[in-house]
Design an enzyme around this catalytic site. Structure first.
Site, PDB file in Angstrom:
ATOM      1  CG  HIS A 155      -3.959 -47.754  89.095  1.00 33.57           C
ATOM      2  ND1 HIS A 155      -4.380 -48.362  87.260  1.00 33.57           N
ATOM      3  CD2 HIS A 155      -3.270 -46.598  88.519  1.00 33.57           C
ATOM      4  CE1 HIS A 155      -4.235 -47.727  86.508  1.00 33.57           C
ATOM      5  NE2 HIS A 155      -3.473 -46.392  86.465  1.00 33.57           N
ATOM      6  CG  ASP A 208     -10.929 -43.743  80.514  1.00 32.59           C
ATOM      7  OD1 ASP A 208     -10.354 -42.914  80.970  1.00 32.59           O
ATOM      8  OD2 ASP A 208     -10.256 -44.788  81.017  1.00 32.59           O
ATOM      9  NE  ARG A 241      -7.568 -37.419  78.144  1.00 38.58           N
ATOM     10  CZ  ARG A 241      -7.328 -38.259  79.592  1.00 38.58           C
ATOM     11  NH1 ARG A 241      -8.079 -38.795  79.484  1.00 38.58           N
ATOM     12  NH2 ARG A 241      -6.014 -37.757  79.784  1.00 38.58           N
ATOM     13  CB  SER A 282      -8.957 -40.735  82.747  1.00 38.90           C
ATOM     14  OG  SER A 282      -8.257 -42.456  81.806  1.00 38.90           O
ATOM     15  CE  LYS A 328      -8.379 -46.528  83.920  1.00 39.28           C
ATOM     16  NZ  LYS A 328      -7.994 -45.778  82.429  1.00 39.28           N
TER      17      LYS A 328
HETATM   18  N1  URA Z   1      -3.928 -43.715  82.395  1.00 38.46           N
HETATM   19  C1  URA Z   1      -5.118 -43.551  82.446  1.00 38.46           C
HETATM   20  O1  URA Z   1      -6.148 -45.112  82.403  1.00 38.46           O
HETATM   21  N2  URA Z   1      -5.872 -42.422  81.429  1.00 38.46           N
HETATM   22  C2  URA Z   1      -4.771 -40.781  81.653  1.00 38.46           C
HETATM   23  O2  URA Z   1      -5.428 -40.257  81.293  1.00 38.46           O
HETATM   24  C3  URA Z   1      -3.751 -40.796  81.349  1.00 38.46           C
HETATM   25  C4  URA Z   1      -3.278 -42.635  82.434  1.00 38.46           C
END
Ligand code: URA
Length: 434
Positions: A82, A161, A168, A183, A187
């Site tokens: 990621h 999220d 946010r 966050s 995932k």
């Molecule tokens: N990428 C995400 O998935 N969440 C964040 O808060 C920042 C970057």
């Protein structure tokens, strides 16, 4: 338990317990807690911060807010990768075939681009016929036979999220370490792989602009992953200029193919080999990341990784002929060059400004509903440190809409800073946190 007390406790610097965090996450996900109370709590968290234990509880509650994918039907140690997001970041398209060619099963879920950063799913959709929505059993079968499948993330993964991130984004509460790491990791942990390699970008085109903050974020995510029994490794990498030379969907896929043919820009090649080496190590196919690097290099030089990319494209309905015939990609109808206004050295190419200029050429979307122009984007002929003469071409902007291309040129021009002397070289791979 009620939200008012939870908000007040955090506002006054208190530590939230597991039950309070779970109460907030489940209530906000099912709609029983309204936006105004969730916003107040997010701002309290932003200002007062969360400690490690609170961050772990928040991540776990968000992970468990939706489906947790079971990949046990796939043999071997599944490794996910990621990136925290950057400009010109097409490494997944290079790294996944490299690692898969070395025997590491890659069952990956990727996202779309939003704003100035691109997304792997959009890039793959520039390949004619390529399907990013695949049934779960077909996805597993492809990983078991070919060793590699990349699909779009379903809406059922970490739905908390999705809602919290959207809130946010409009309440000035994005830039908090605990909120960012929960966050991302919620995932990743819900996506089912056994090991996770994180590319934490650092610089003006990334969430974390300075090295120290990127290290804190990387370390926190590694600890969260390890606490969930996933071998997690973070690599802190430079995002002070775009990665590679191509920015925009089909342009980036072409650059990824060129990289697997051994003709890619040196930064993409180096970063991809490093990340793939770590994935090969994390997947148990190498005894060290150094040995993994050598295996990845062999897969690149022997053409095995390019063959893997071909099998992967064909497996998901795409036309593998694109590997040798780039005219099969969506074609631009309009190009405009940016010439250098004085001689000297390229001192800076502001990554965020190039990302925005690429978005405005048609390559990106401002809202999730926008359609994108897969042919659009920017090609950088020069990178930081290159010597340039007045009148030389610095970049070319591509697209199908004359006005958008003109606007993009105006913005991209300002991203280049030319100086008399050569700038100091930034390290591409800054730190590895294991
Ligand atoms: N990428 C995400 O998935 N969440 C964040 O808060 C920042 C970057």
């Amino acid at each position: 338990m009620n939200m008012n007390d939870i908000i007040g406790k955090k506002r006054d610097g208190g530590k939230l317990n597991q039950e309070e965090i779970e109460y907030f996450v489940s209530g906000y996900t099912d709609g029983s807690i309204p936006d105004y109370q969730a916003s107040a709590l997010l701002m309290a968290i932003y200002l007062q911060k969360m400690d490690k234990e609170e961050t772990f509880h928040l991540t776990r509650a968000m992970k468990c807010s939706g489906d947790v994918i079971d990949l046990s039907g796939i043999e071997g140690i599944k490794v996910d990768k990621h990136s925290t997001g950057g400009v010109g970041d097409k490494t997944t398209l290079v790294v996944a075939p490299l690692a898969a060619a070395c025997g590491v099963p890659i069952a990956k879920m990727s996202g779309r681009g939003l704003g100035f950063t691109g997304g792997t799913v959009d890039k793959m959709e520039s390949i004619p016929g390529f399907q990013t929505t695949v049934e779960a059993d077909k996805f597993m079968e492809q990983v078991n036979t070919i060793g590699l499948s990349v699909i779009g993330q379903t809406a059922h993964i970490a739905p908390a999220d999705k809602k919290i991130y959207a809130l946010r984004d409009v309440t000035a509460t994005v830039g908090n370490m605990s909120l960012i790491s929960s966050s991302i990791m919620s995932k990743k942990l819900a996506s089912g792989s056994d090991a996770i390699v994180l590319d934490v970008k650092c610089g003006d085109g990334a969430f974390m602009e300075n090295f120290e903050d990127a290290c804190i974020l990387g370390k926190m995510m590694v600890e969260i992953g390890n606490a969930d029994h996933k071998k997690t490794i973070a690599v802190i990498t430079d995002m002070n200029q775009p990665l590679g030379k191509a920015v925009g969907n089909s342009l980036e896929v072409i650059e990824a193919i060129d990289t697997l043919k051994g003709k890619g820009p040196s930064d993409i090649t180096e970063l991809s080999l490093t990340l793939a080496g770590i994935m090969i190590f994390a997947g148990g196919k190498a005894e060290s990341k150094e040995q993994g690097y050598e295996m990845a290099k062999h897969a690149l030089e022997s053409g095995e990784a390019l063959n893997k990319l071909s099998e992967f494209i064909e497996g998901q309905g795409g036309n593998p002929e694109i590997l040798n015939d780039y005219s099969k990609f969506p074609q631009h109808t309009c190009t405009k060059e940016i010439a250098c206004h004085k001689s000297g050295y390229v001192n800076k190419i502001a990554a965020k400004a190039i990302g925005l200029a690429s978005q405005h050429s048609g390559a990106g979307r401002a809202t999730k509903e926008d359609t994108i122009d897969l042919s659009a984007g920017i090609y950088l002929h020069k990178k930081v440190g290159d010597k340039v003469s007045k009148g030389e071409v610095l970049a070319t902007v591509y697209g199908t809409d004359v006005e958008k291309v003109a606007k993009s040129v105006e913005e991209a021009e300002k991203a280049f800073i030319i100086s008399e002397n050569a700038p100091k070289k930034e390290e591409l791979i800054k730190k590895i946190i294991i």
